[in-house]
Design an enzyme around this catalytic site. Structure first.
Site, short mmCIF file in Angstrom:
data_model
loop_
_atom_site.label_atom_id
_atom_site.label_comp_id
_atom_site.label_asym_id
_atom_site.label_seq_id
_atom_site.Cartn_x
_atom_site.Cartn_y
_atom_site.Cartn_z
N HIS A 1 -6.45 -15.63 -12.46
CA HIS A 1 -7.55 -15.89 -11.51
C HIS A 1 -7.03 -15.99 -10.07
O HIS A 1 -7.60 -16.73 -9.26
CB HIS A 1 -8.32 -17.18 -11.87
N SER B 1 1.17 1.22 11.11
CA SER B 1 -0.12 1.18 11.79
C SER B 1 0.03 1.87 13.13
O SER B 1 1.12 1.92 13.71
CB SER B 1 -0.56 -0.28 11.99
#
Length: 351
Positions: free
Chosen positions: A137, A267
């Site tokens: 989870h 980037s």
């Protein structure tokens, strides 16, 4: 294997196999058979799809009819009357297609997957004692090792690979004539000349396929659908590895990293970034395969088990295998030093 201009090469293989059987059972006499030289055979196999397309558009308005005409332009006149006897068009198409997929799988997918599994196995062993956080989870659970994590992925990929091999081995063809009832083979007397093996069995044996237990005008769709589904499952297991790695590259986790080469940028504006571009492509390619397989399910039904509404979809089937191979090739892509991308993945043992 799936290149468009190579498509009719697979069709021609079936037509030539049928001619060979007619030679074997003496429908084509020895002196006529001698005209089918290796050079003539190769000239038939060299007929490209664009060539057949032109004949189809300009003359026949039928693809296999066009191929037959193109073969007759190459073959000696004495053999013309035997071309495509006693078959219907989908004896050719629905046998060539599984032959194309089975051959591509055995000769390309198999070897690449064995290479990938070997590298993953080595990595799992190498990092078998490297501690890692086990998560459920998105939360910290209990400790595992990097090797254990890799082994879980390895097992899934391997199981999918085994399933793909099994489904590839079950791809089958059909040479049962119009509506699958063997009428032409019986009425022409060809069946009576074949002895213990049927004409269908003889033709398929020459190309390394087995016959569908029963067929209509087309082959049963399930064997091909099963093979393509197995490739989608393999694609999904590869995508799971991509997603795991993508998450483990997050700034706040940083347990692994893609290799970063000189000159590479993460980037256009944020110089600190190292984007998980390869892992993301592996994940995204699986999404493409999910969509492609939806189309396959649409071809499981047809009017009276024969219509052509599914034929344009079937021409797209190779995309699923090609997409899965792109995922595999991404992981196996080598740098200038001969190291695969898999081997260059950086494991931050301290993290």
């Amino acid at each position: 294997y799936f290149g468009y201009d190579n498509l009719h090469k697979w069709y021609t293989k079936i037509e030539l196999a049928a001619l060979d059987v007619l030679i074997d059972i003496s429908v084509i006499k020895k002196e006529e058979a001698a005209l089918l030289t290796p050079e003539i055979r190769q000239a038939c196999l060299d007929i490209i799809t664009s060539q057949v397309d032109t004949e189809e558009r300009m003359v026949t308005k039928h693809d296999i009819g066009a191929l037959r005409n193109e073969m007759k332009k190459v073959l000696p006149k004495e053999l013309h009357r035997f071309v495509h006897i006693p078959m219907t068009s989908y004896d050719v198409v629905d046998t060539a297609r599984p032959l194309m997929f089975k051959t591509a799988h055995n000769e390309i997918v198999n070897s690449k997957m064995k290479e990938l599994l070997t590298i993953l196995s080595d990595m799992a062993l190498k990092y078998s004692n490297t501690p890692q956080i086990g998560r459920t989870h998105g939360q910290h659970g209990v400790p595992i090792t990097v090797g254990f994590w890799l082994a879980t992925i390895l097992s899934r990929i391997n199981n999918c690979f085994i399933q793909s091999n099994d489904s590839a081995s079950k791809l089958c063809g059909k040479v049962s004539g119009p509506v699958g009832a063997y009428n032409a083979q019986y009425s022409s007397g060809i069946s009576s000349l074949c002895g213990e093996k049927t004409f269908e069995e003889r033709v398929l044996e020459k190309v390394g396929l087995k016959a569908s237990p029963i067929s209509t005008q087309i082959s049963q769709p399930e064997p091909m659908a099963n093979y393509l589904y197995s490739m989608v499952l393999l694609s999904g297991a590869l995508a799971q590895f991509g997603e795991d790695c993508r998450q483990l590259m997050r700034t706040e986790i940083g347990e692994i990293a893609e290799s970063f080469e000189i000159g590479q940028v993460g980037s256009s504006t944020m110089a600190h970034k190292r984007n998980p571009i390869n892992f993301e492509n592996i994940c995204g390619t699986f999404i493409k395969n999910q969509a492609e397989f939806t189309k396959v399910t649409g071809t499981l039904i047809s009017e009276h088990q024969r219509d052509l509404t599914g034929s344009p979809v079937a021409r797209d089937y190779p995309i699923i295998v090609i997409n899965t191979m792109l995922q595999i090739e991404t992981l196996l892509r080598k740098d200038k030093n001969g190291l695969t991308f898999l081997e260059r993945i950086v494991i931050d043992e301290e993290a």
